[in-house]
Design an enzyme around this catalytic site. Structure first.
Site, mmCIF file in Angstrom:
data_model
loop_
_atom_site.group_PDB
_atom_site.id
_atom_site.type_symbol
_atom_site.label_atom_id
_atom_site.label_comp_id
_atom_site.label_asym_id
_atom_site.label_seq_id
_atom_site.Cartn_x
_atom_site.Cartn_y
_atom_site.Cartn_z
ATOM 1 N N ASP A 1 -5.815 -6.082 -18.418
ATOM 2 C CA ASP A 1 -5.783 -5.652 -17.025
ATOM 3 C C ASP A 1 -6.615 -6.605 -16.163
ATOM 4 O O ASP A 1 -7.525 -7.279 -16.659
ATOM 5 C CB ASP A 1 -6.342 -4.236 -16.887
ATOM 6 C CG ASP A 1 -5.423 -3.182 -17.467
ATOM 7 O OD1 ASP A 1 -4.248 -3.495 -17.717
ATOM 8 O OD2 ASP A 1 -5.891 -2.041 -17.680
ATOM 9 N N ARG B 1 2.247 -9.260 -15.529
ATOM 10 C CA ARG B 1 2.520 -8.042 -14.757
ATOM 11 C C ARG B 1 2.097 -8.273 -13.311
ATOM 12 O O ARG B 1 0.943 -8.605 -13.031
ATOM 13 C CB ARG B 1 1.735 -6.864 -15.328
ATOM 14 C CG ARG B 1 1.856 -5.563 -14.519
ATOM 15 C CD ARG B 1 0.716 -4.608 -14.832
ATOM 16 N NE ARG B 1 0.688 -4.228 -16.235
ATOM 17 C CZ ARG B 1 -0.431 -3.913 -16.894
ATOM 18 N NH1 ARG B 1 -1.600 -3.974 -16.304
ATOM 19 N NH2 ARG B 1 -0.361 -3.568 -18.166
#
Length: 279
Positions: free
Chosen positions: A107, A158
């Site tokens: 992340d 992402r």
């Protein structure tokens, strides 16, 4: 114990509960991105313990033969302690995952962590031949350069709009500017990437744009959404042969995460209110 009101957004407090939830997701044609809740450790024992938990989770996913992967926050595994602790723990998780064929997402947190996160992912992406992916944020003005760098790195990227309150000097603040940046970045990725595009968005317009770009360029992609948000749309996309992944948080540090989800969207707040009132 997680109250029923929060169960919409969090898959229990244990890895066993998260794995069981992911099994049910797979039955609906949706894959799972499992995330143990926790971040910003300043004590190495906490960071090492969560890294150990991820290594065990990788084994659980492999043993259950799940269509699932894991997602890790850098500050959760030691970045607030030192770059070295972060890399040591991330290397352990990625090594274990690569041995079992389980993908690892890293992340992205606030802008102060961007460089060290990207450096780690670029190294590990090449070492594992693409078994690592990273999140980038459209609201940051630097992201076009970062995406261009990542185009040559094996793995997935992402793209999200960005949730951190960054300084105006380095980030777009207007929604229209962020949306424009997101669309432009998607177009670059579909044109320049061979594969590995993850559309991290609940915005129907961005998902439709990604579908159009896929039709134009043929680049494979997936859509990623959060547990508890537009789940009907997730299943509809999966039924329409779109690869869909749901971000599935779990663990005993659930309250702060749940509180953020409720504050983010009017629909989430209304859901919470109906649960409280029993209507």
């Amino acid at each position: 114990m997680i109250p029923p009101i929060a169960n919409k957004f969090v898959a229990g407090e244990t890895a066993e509960g998260a794995v069981s939830y992911a099994e049910s997701l797979n039955g609906d044609g949706v894959s799972g991105i499992l995330n143990l809740l926790g971040e910003h450790y300043t004590d190495r024992r906490g960071a090492d313990a969560d890294a150990d938990a991820y290594v065990s989770l990788v084994q659980d996913i492999a043993d259950a033969d799940l269509d699932a992967c894991v997602s890790v926050k850098p500050s959760q595994i030691g970045l607030d302690i030192s770059d070295g602790v972060f890399r040591e723990n991330l290397d352990r998780i990625v090594d274990a995952a690569d041995d079992e064929g389980v993908f690892v997402w890293v992340d992205m947190e606030d802008h102060e962590t961007t460089d060290v996160t990207l450096d780690a992912v670029c190294d590990l992406g090449r070492e594992t031949d693409g078994n690592v992916g990273v999140c980038v944020q459209a609201n940051l003005k630097r992201t076009p350069d970062d995406v261009e760098r990542l185009a040559d790195v094996p793995g997935k990227v992402r793209l999200v709009k960005g949730a951190y309150n960054e300084p105006k000097s380095i980030a777009y603040k207007e929604k229209s500017k962020v949306d424009e940046a997101y669309r432009d970045l998607l177009e670059f990725m579909f044109a320049e990437f061979d594969d590995g595009i993850a559309v991290g968005s609940h915005d129907p317009k961005m998902i439709s744009h990604a579908r159009d770009l896929h039709d134009e360029y043929g680049t494979p992609y997936e859509v990623q959404m959060l547990m508890g948000v537009r789940e009907d749309a997730q299943r509809e996309l999966a039924d329409d042969d779109v690869e869909v992944w749901q971000y599935v948080p779990y663990g005993d540090k659930w309250f702060q995460y749940f509180y953020r989800r409720v504050r983010e969207r009017k629909e989430n707040a209304l859901f919470a209110m109906r649960a409280v009132l029993g209507v």
